[in-house]
Design a protein around this motif. Sequence first.
Motif, short mmCIF file in Angstrom:
data_model
loop_
_atom_site.label_atom_id
_atom_site.label_comp_id
_atom_site.label_asym_id
_atom_site.label_seq_id
_atom_site.Cartn_x
_atom_site.Cartn_y
_atom_site.Cartn_z
N GLY A 3 10.55 2.50 -3.47
CA GLY A 3 10.26 1.58 -4.40
C GLY A 3 10.98 1.89 -5.82
O GLY A 3 10.98 3.11 -6.16
N GLN A 39 12.98 -6.55 -1.03
CA GLN A 39 11.95 -7.25 -1.59
C GLN A 39 12.07 -7.09 -3.22
O GLN A 39 12.31 -5.98 -3.77
CB GLN A 39 10.36 -6.83 -1.25
N GLU A 66 9.08 -4.93 -9.33
CA GLU A 66 9.16 -4.17 -8.16
C GLU A 66 10.32 -4.48 -7.22
O GLU A 66 10.72 -5.46 -6.91
CB GLU A 66 7.72 -4.29 -7.27
N TRP A 68 12.21 -3.05 -3.68
CA TRP A 68 11.86 -2.23 -2.45
C TRP A 68 13.25 -1.94 -1.69
O TRP A 68 14.09 -3.04 -1.66
CB TRP A 68 10.80 -2.90 -1.36
N VAL A 105 6.51 3.56 -1.19
CA VAL A 105 5.87 2.21 -0.92
C VAL A 105 5.08 2.13 0.46
O VAL A 105 5.73 2.14 1.51
CB VAL A 105 6.70 1.12 -1.12
N THR A 106 3.76 1.79 0.33
CA THR A 106 2.91 1.31 1.53
C THR A 106 2.54 0.19 1.34
O THR A 106 1.70 -0.28 0.40
CB THR A 106 1.95 2.27 1.84
N PRO A 107 2.86 -0.91 2.18
CA PRO A 107 2.37 -2.25 2.18
C PRO A 107 0.95 -2.07 3.09
O PRO A 107 1.33 -2.43 4.20
CB PRO A 107 3.34 -3.38 2.84
N ARG A 110 0.75 -6.49 4.03
CA ARG A 110 1.71 -7.01 3.72
C ARG A 110 1.64 -8.43 3.11
O ARG A 110 1.12 -9.47 3.76
CB ARG A 110 2.91 -7.08 4.83
N GLY A 147 -2.45 -9.64 -0.06
CA GLY A 147 -1.60 -8.80 -0.19
C GLY A 147 -2.18 -7.61 -0.97
O GLY A 147 -2.85 -7.70 -2.06
N THR A 149 -0.31 -3.67 -2.19
CA THR A 149 0.66 -2.52 -2.06
C THR A 149 0.09 -1.42 -2.82
O THR A 149 -0.08 -1.48 -3.86
CB THR A 149 1.91 -3.35 -2.43
N ASP A 150 0.70 -0.24 -2.13
CA ASP A 150 0.36 1.01 -2.65
C ASP A 150 1.65 1.76 -2.95
O ASP A 150 2.36 2.16 -2.16
CB ASP A 150 -0.58 1.75 -1.68
N HIS A 151 1.71 1.97 -4.33
CA HIS A 151 3.27 2.84 -4.86
C HIS A 151 2.59 4.26 -5.19
O HIS A 151 1.82 4.46 -6.20
CB HIS A 151 3.68 2.12 -5.91
#
Length: 211
Positions: A3, A39, A66, A68, A105-107, A110, A147, A149-151
């Motif tokens: 990301g 994304q 953001e 991706w 990045v971990t969705p 999602r 959703g 999302t973990d950054h």
Amino acid sequence: MIGACSFLRKKRHHDDAAFYSHWLNVHGPLAAQLHGVTQYLQSHFMADSPRTNDLARSLNVNGLAEMWFETEADREICYASEQEKVCDVDSLLFIGASARVVTDVTPVKRPPREPAKGKRVFLFNADGTRELRSAFRALSELPGITGITDHLVTKPGAEPTQEREAVRIAVSRIVTVGANEPRILDRAQDILLAGAGNDVAVFDSTEHYLV
């Protein structure tokens, strides 16, 4: 997944409506053409919302972009491209200051390719390695969460220009949560921030997908 997250502050002479309009309708389509972007979404922060906390307001930033990428190579090609130079020139018209970080990045859940009806952005200033798996499981089971999302921040990203100020911001982790009913986000916030202390900035936001 890699990301590139950019925190943006508007130019001093811009009102909120002009800043967000240019970012979404002029800059957004230019950035959507960048190489390797899988994304691209914008979170427009609502500073006047009672759900934006004092720490978030003190950072004086207006939004988060953001992007991706599948690989670090794609990200590097993107930011060395001619299209990035076009975006950089346009950014000088409405961005007064910015900061960029590179993330892993971990969705967690999602999100669909459509804007959530409500969104919160959480900036962890200190311990980005805090265990959140149980919190993420609980959030994923909440009805209405669309959703998560973990950054995890891996490094600061070089700014594309030196012609604007840098936003001074310390962030180790960014978590975004979207929902189809804004009130559900209050419960999500309680779960996510249990035991986190006072070092998490919380932004109430609107979400806009461009890729």
